[in-house]
Every structure is written in structure tokens, then in C-alpha cells.
Motif scaffolding. Structure first.
Motif, PDB file in Angstrom:
ATOM      1  N   SER A  23      33.209  17.212  40.176  1.00  0.00           N
ATOM      2  CA  SER A  23      34.584  17.109  40.657  1.00  0.00           C
ATOM      3  C   SER A  23      35.495  17.909  39.752  1.00  0.00           C
ATOM      4  CB  SER A  23      35.033  15.637  40.661  1.00  0.00           C
ATOM      5  OG  SER A  23      35.020  15.103  39.350  1.00  0.00           O
ATOM      6  N   GLY A 244      26.162  20.942  48.012  1.00  0.00           N
ATOM      7  CA  GLY A 244      26.142  19.489  48.169  1.00  0.00           C
ATOM      8  C   GLY A 244      27.295  18.805  47.479  1.00  0.00           C
ATOM      9  N   ASP A 245      27.020  17.610  46.940  1.00  0.00           N
ATOM     10  CA  ASP A 245      28.065  16.823  46.290  1.00  0.00           C
ATOM     11  C   ASP A 245      27.669  16.519  44.848  1.00  0.00           C
ATOM     12  OD1 ASP A 245      26.161  14.757  46.360  1.00  0.00           O
ATOM     13  OD2 ASP A 245      27.004  13.873  48.166  1.00  0.00           O
ATOM     14  N   ASN A 246      28.450  15.631  44.199  1.00  0.00           N
ATOM     15  CA  ASN A 246      28.206  15.362  42.781  1.00  0.00           C
ATOM     16  C   ASN A 246      26.881  14.652  42.519  1.00  0.00           C
ATOM     17  OD1 ASN A 246      29.458  13.017  44.028  1.00  0.00           O
ATOM     18  ND2 ASN A 246      29.581  12.135  41.983  1.00  0.00           N
ATOM     19  N   ASN A 247      26.219  14.171  43.565  1.00  0.00           N
ATOM     20  CA  ASN A 247      24.914  13.537  43.384  1.00  0.00           C
ATOM     21  C   ASN A 247      23.756  14.526  43.556  1.00  0.00           C
ATOM     22  OD1 ASN A 247      25.831  10.822  42.939  1.00  0.00           O
ATOM     23  ND2 ASN A 247      26.368  10.747  45.117  1.00  0.00           N
ATOM     24  N   ARG A 249      24.400  18.332  43.037  1.00  0.00           N
ATOM     25  CA  ARG A 249      24.618  19.537  42.237  1.00  0.00           C
ATOM     26  C   ARG A 249      24.034  19.363  40.831  1.00  0.00           C
ATOM     27  NH1 ARG A 249      29.853  19.672  45.121  1.00  0.00           N
ATOM     28  NH2 ARG A 249      30.771  18.393  43.470  1.00  0.00           N
TER      29      ARG A 249
END
Length: 302
Positions: A23, A244-247, A249
Motif C-alpha cells: 500500500s 495482485g494485492d498486498n497478499n 505481491r
């Protein structure tokens, strides 16, 4: 938190919490201070603010400036959380004059009383390193007549710095936790001010400003990295999955190939449910995770 080198200058690197891996960094607050500012407190005399036309133009031309206060820490990089390499005015207020060849707009405000600056000066004397411009006895927030490198609040790696130095910094987190690895966290920062996730770890190794940029920033900010091919990988280069997202990357630091076939490599990483690790990986290779792409930190200059 107590760090001897940082405490010598009274710099507080506490108060950075709540940053998630992947983020954007900034905006969180703790202890009543913005996460985009570092507050200084040190044994100092009252700052003398001189009127324009009293010699500063001549000083700027010579890149030679007076200082004020005592016990200002000089840092290894343009980041108040980086290691100390020296000190200005150790025993008396304003005893040292400094010379500087360039300055960096870090985008992170440093304040002492009513005086604030986002700039850090690269000193060539009396010691070599980076010093907050707040320590310089001038009325401006930046050094007049001295070139600015970086800027715009973007994390900018500093000129110089070797691959070996980066890998040495990466290795410190393997034993920094009382002989054990630094634990993984997307919400916490370690004692050196860096976020305890993969991108915070790589930011630490590169010497970027605390608490670190995110994985997407490491892959897309051309002031930090540039794309390369897998065959070009050298020690200190990065392999990044920025999708993707923080889970999902992730980023790792390449150290060396494990064999002539280049079927695996050894890397440093900060991974979930473990923390800092040094192990064999195949991310980005045939048969490995294809989402990982190779990048080279531009600070290496090649």
C-alpha cells in the motif's frame, strides 16, 4: 526504541505504524506526529537567523556554510533513519562549518522548533555523509546555490553505494532480533525505522527513506529500478511480483546463481510467517513463479 547512533542526535524514528505491504506509504500518524515528518530534539543553543545580504551568497558559491546547535548526526544516506557516519558540533554549538556538493529533497520534513526542511545535504567536509539542512545556520530551507538531486517527495536512492554494501545491509536483518531474524509484519516497523514486510526490507537494503516504499514503487519508479532480463541478473538485483494485492505481491534480492544452468538462485527476502530469510529460490525462472520480473537498482549505475 533506543538506537545509540540515533539517540545521539535525539532523532525519533518511533511513531511509524499501520503501513500495509503493497500500500502507499504515508498519512498514518502516531504519537501526535505525521508519519511524513521526523522531529529533532537535541542540546542546542538558540538558532541565529541572519538577514539576507550578510555573506550567504558568497558562502553558497563556495558551498561552505555555518551550523548551529550541537550533536547533529551525519548519516550514511539521505535518510534520518540510516546509520550514523559522524557528528557535527560534538562539543560546542556551531563549532563546525560544513561544505556540501549537492542536496536531496527527501520529501520528509525534519523540524527543530519553528525551523523545518525536507532537504538533506551531502557533506564533503568536515565528514562525508548526509546532514539535515535544519542543522545549517541559514534562513532558507535548502542550501542556496547548491544543486538538488532527486525531489518531488519520491524515494530517491543516493549516488554511489555498491552491490556488496546492499547485500551486507540485507544480511543484518538475519540476526538483528537478538540473534534471530526480524519477524514479518505489514503493520510494524523495525528499530531502524523500516517496515517489516518485503518491500520495507528491500528499501532498507537499498538505503531508501524510511519506512520504505511499496512493491509497486520498487517496480515502477525509474528513479529506483529499471527492468532487465533474467540473464543479466547480478548480486543486488531484484525479482519483483508487482501484480495482485498486498497478499500476493512480493520482492526478493538476488545474490547468486546456484549452478551453471541457472536453474535456481540464492536470495534474501522478508517473507510471511517467517521473517528475514536467505534461501534458494526459482521465482521468475522457467518452472518457477512467472509473475516475478527482474529489475536493477539504478544506484549501481550499470
Amino acid at each position: 526504541m533506543a538506537l545509540p547512533a540515533v539517540a545521539a542526535a535525539g532523532i525519533s524514528v518511533a511513531g511509524f505504524t499501520g503501513f500495509a505491504h503493497g500500500s502507499d506509504v504515508g498519512g498514518a500518524t502516531a504519537g501526535g506526529h505525521s508519519a511524513t515528518a521526523t522531529e529533532l530534539s537535541h542540546d542546542s543553543s538558540a538558532r541565529t537567523v541572519r538577514a539576507a545580504g550578510t555573506g550567504y551568497v558568497r558562502q553558497a558559491a563556495a558551498a561552505d556554510f555555518p551550523t548551529w546547535g550541537t550533536r547533529w548526526v551525519v548519516h550514511a544516506t539521505a535518510d534520518a533513519g540510516s546509520p550514523a557516519v559522524g557528528m557535527i558540533n560534538k562539543t560546542a554549538p556551531g563549532q563546525d562549518r560544513i561544505t556540501a556538493d549537492y542536496q536531496v529533497d527527501t520529501g520528509r520534513k525534519v523540524c527543530e522548533g519553528s525551523s523545518c526542511s525536507t532537504f538533506m545535504a551531502h557533506l564533503t567536509g568536515p565528514v562525508s555523509g548526509f546532514l539535515s539542512v535544519v542543522a545549517v545556520d541559514i534562513p532558507q530551507e535548502r542550501l542556496p546555490g547548491v544543486p538538488v538531486q532527486g525531489g518531488g517527495g519520491q524515494p530517491q536512492p543516493q549516488p554511489g553505494g555498491s552491490r556488496e554494501e546492499m547485500l551486507n545491509r540485507a544480511a543484518t536483518w538475519l540476526t538483528a532480533n537478538n540473534g534471530a531474524q526480524v519477524p514479518y509484519s505489514q503493520a510494524k516497523v523495525w528499530k531502524d525505522g523500516y517496515r517489516q514486510d518485503c518491500s520495507g526490507y528491500v528499501s532498507m537494503a537499498l538505503g531508501l527513506p524510511t519506512p520504505g516504499t511499496n512493491t509497486v514503487g520498487l517496480a515502477t519508479n525509474r528513479g529506483i529500478t529499471r527492468p532487465i532480463s533474467v540473464g543479466e541478473l547480478k548480486p543486488g538485483d531484484l525479482l519483483i511480483d508487482a501484480s495482485g494485492d498486498n497478499n500476493t505481491r512480493h520482492v526478493v534480492i538476488f545474490e547468486k546463481w546456484n549452478n551453471d544452468a541457472h536453474s535456481s538462485y540464492t536470495a534474501y527476502e522478508q517473507r510471511g510467517d517467517h521473517g528475514t530469510d536467505y534461501r534458494t529460490l526459482t521465482y521468475g525462472l522457467p518452472g518457477g513463479d512467472a509473475e516475478f520480473k527482474p529489475y536493477r537498482p539504478v544506484k549501481f549505475g550499470d
